[in-house]
Design a protein around this motif. Structure first.
Motif, PDB file in Angstrom:
ATOM      1  N   GLU A 222       9.124   6.972   1.808  1.00  0.00           N
ATOM      2  CA  GLU A 222       7.933   6.148   1.634  1.00  0.00           C
ATOM      3  C   GLU A 222       6.813   7.053   1.129  1.00  0.00           C
ATOM      4  O   GLU A 222       6.644   8.171   1.629  1.00  0.00           O
ATOM      5  CB  GLU A 222       7.514   5.487   2.953  1.00  0.00           C
TER       6      GLU A 222
ATOM      7  N   ASP B   5      -3.420   9.630   7.834  1.00  0.00           N
ATOM      8  CA  ASP B   5      -4.648   8.849   7.763  1.00  0.00           C
ATOM      9  C   ASP B   5      -4.396   7.348   7.662  1.00  0.00           C
ATOM     10  O   ASP B   5      -5.347   6.571   7.548  1.00  0.00           O
ATOM     11  CB  ASP B   5      -5.480   9.284   6.546  1.00  0.00           C
ATOM     12  N   THR B   6      -3.133   6.938   7.691  1.00  0.00           N
ATOM     13  CA  THR B   6      -2.842   5.511   7.637  1.00  0.00           C
ATOM     14  C   THR B   6      -3.272   4.841   8.941  1.00  0.00           C
ATOM     15  O   THR B   6      -3.503   5.511   9.947  1.00  0.00           O
ATOM     16  CB  THR B   6      -1.333   5.269   7.407  1.00  0.00           C
ATOM     17  N   ASP B   7      -3.361   3.517   8.931  1.00  0.00           N
ATOM     18  CA  ASP B   7      -3.893   2.796  10.095  1.00  0.00           C
ATOM     19  C   ASP B   7      -3.056   2.999  11.355  1.00  0.00           C
ATOM     20  O   ASP B   7      -3.592   3.250  12.436  1.00  0.00           O
ATOM     21  CB  ASP B   7      -3.987   1.300   9.771  1.00  0.00           C
TER      22      ASP B   7
ATOM     23  N   GLY C 191       0.804  -1.216   0.000  1.00  0.00           N
ATOM     24  CA  GLY C 191       0.000   0.000   0.000  1.00  0.00           C
ATOM     25  C   GLY C 191       0.835   1.264   0.000  1.00  0.00           C
ATOM     26  O   GLY C 191       0.326   2.360   0.217  1.00  0.00           O
ATOM     27  N   ARG C 192       2.133   1.142  -0.281  1.00  0.00           N
ATOM     28  CA  ARG C 192       3.027   2.300  -0.328  1.00  0.00           C
ATOM     29  C   ARG C 192       4.293   1.941  -1.103  1.00  0.00           C
ATOM     30  O   ARG C 192       4.618   0.763  -1.258  1.00  0.00           O
ATOM     31  CB  ARG C 192       3.402   2.749   1.082  1.00  0.00           C
TER      32      ARG C 192
ATOM     33  N   PRO D 114       0.133   5.187  12.010  1.00  0.00           N
ATOM     34  CA  PRO D 114       1.294   6.051  11.767  1.00  0.00           C
ATOM     35  C   PRO D 114       2.273   5.996  12.941  1.00  0.00           C
ATOM     36  O   PRO D 114       1.869   6.112  14.097  1.00  0.00           O
ATOM     37  CB  PRO D 114       0.666   7.444  11.619  1.00  0.00           C
TER      38      PRO D 114
ATOM     39  N   TYR E 178      -0.257  10.310   5.028  1.00  0.00           N
ATOM     40  CA  TYR E 178       0.405   9.526   6.068  1.00  0.00           C
ATOM     41  C   TYR E 178      -0.379   9.569   7.378  1.00  0.00           C
ATOM     42  O   TYR E 178      -0.514   8.552   8.060  1.00  0.00           O
ATOM     43  CB  TYR E 178       1.824  10.055   6.291  1.00  0.00           C
TER      44      TYR E 178
ATOM     45  N   GLN F  38       1.323  12.676   1.612  1.00  0.00           N
ATOM     46  CA  GLN F  38       1.495  11.243   1.404  1.00  0.00           C
ATOM     47  C   GLN F  38       2.946  10.795   1.555  1.00  0.00           C
ATOM     48  O   GLN F  38       3.227   9.595   1.512  1.00  0.00           O
ATOM     49  CB  GLN F  38       1.022  10.864  -0.006  1.00  0.00           C
TER      50      GLN F  38
ATOM     51  N   TYR G 247       2.715   6.966   0.414  1.00  0.00           N
ATOM     52  CA  TYR G 247       1.502   6.202   0.690  1.00  0.00           C
ATOM     53  C   TYR G 247       0.398   6.539  -0.315  1.00  0.00           C
ATOM     54  O   TYR G 247       0.421   7.594  -0.957  1.00  0.00           O
ATOM     55  CB  TYR G 247       1.013   6.482   2.108  1.00  0.00           C
ATOM     56  N   GLU G 248      -0.572   5.646  -0.413  1.00  0.00           N
ATOM     57  CA  GLU G 248      -1.720   5.878  -1.285  1.00  0.00           C
ATOM     58  C   GLU G 248      -2.687   6.892  -0.669  1.00  0.00           C
ATOM     59  O   GLU G 248      -3.536   7.431  -1.357  1.00  0.00           O
ATOM     60  CB  GLU G 248      -2.449   4.569  -1.575  1.00  0.00           C
ATOM     61  N   GLU G 249      -2.547   7.128   0.615  1.00  0.00           N
ATOM     62  CA  GLU G 249      -3.346   8.117   1.323  1.00  0.00           C
ATOM     63  C   GLU G 249      -2.410   9.001   2.123  1.00  0.00           C
ATOM     64  O   GLU G 249      -1.199   8.767   2.167  1.00  0.00           O
ATOM     65  CB  GLU G 249      -4.343   7.420   2.262  1.00  0.00           C
TER      66      GLU G 249
END
Length: 207
Positions: free
Chosen positions: A126, A134-136, A105-106, A138, A132, A174, A128-130
């Motif tokens: 790195e 908002d990642t599960d 996912g990154r 961080p 950072y 991101q 991310y697709e979203e």
């Protein structure tokens, strides 16, 4: 019919008409005046601020072609010395791999540069697709940020690299960047300045 009776009927009819008009007017006023709860709800809708939308970008569009080629010659000269003192990049993961997006996912890229004078530059990126934040899970948040550093969305410093180095992690949308600079017997403040210089150029290369 006696005149008095006519007057009584006229007065009575007038009273009935007045009452009917009064009732209609009251109904219109009731329709015009919302209930207190409804008024409060409308006020809340007017004052509520919508959450600002984040424009996400394809990580492959943000990633540099080769992370190991991002730093400028001026920065490499300042931190590592002349070109003939430097080794080739000690990493084969500087080029972004689209498969990382599917598996992780990154995107993940890293690079290591060393010189004969025992100076080392280590940096990672790195994307991310979203965002950072908002990642599960961080690893870093703004609560960890160094308030003295105005770089990216927030920056976290690390000067505990064995006393011979300094590092900084910067988050910008991101993008997550870590840069560390080590030099045997180097000045801690100068090494931190070097790490910040690296991080700034890495962020500029993203996108």
């Amino acid at each position: 019919m006696p005149e008095s009776t006519n007057r009584a009927l006229s007065v009575s009819g007038g009273l009935v008409l007045a009452l009917l008009l009064s009732a209609c007017g009251g109904a219109e006023e009731a329709e015009r005046e919302p209930e207190p709860a409804a008024a409060d709800a409308d006020a809340g809708e007017e004052t509520a601020q919508p959450r600002e939308a984040v424009d996400l970008v394809d990580p492959m569009e943000l990633a540099p072609d080769d992370l190991c080629q991002v730093l400028s010659e001026e920065t490499l000269d300042e931190l590592l010395g002349d070109e003939d003192l430097r080794s080739d990049p000690q990493s084969t993961t500087g080029v972004p791999d689209p498969e990382d997006l599917q598996e992780l996912g990154r995107l993940r890229m890293s690079c290591l540069l060393v010189s004969a004078s025992s100076h080392t530059l280590s940096f990672d990126m790195e994307i991310y697709e979203e965002a950072y934040a908002d990642t599960d899970y961080p690893e870093l948040t703004e609560a960890d940020a160094d308030p003295d550093i105005d770089l990216g969305d927030f920056a976290v410093t690390d000067d505990g690299l064995g006393g011979d180095g300094a590092g900084v992690t910067v988050v910008q949308g991101q993008v997550y960047v870590h840069a560390s600079y080590t030099a045997m017997g180097g000045d801690q403040e100068e090494m931190m300045d070097g790490a910040l210089l690296m991080a700034e150029e890495l962020l500029a290369a993203a996108g």
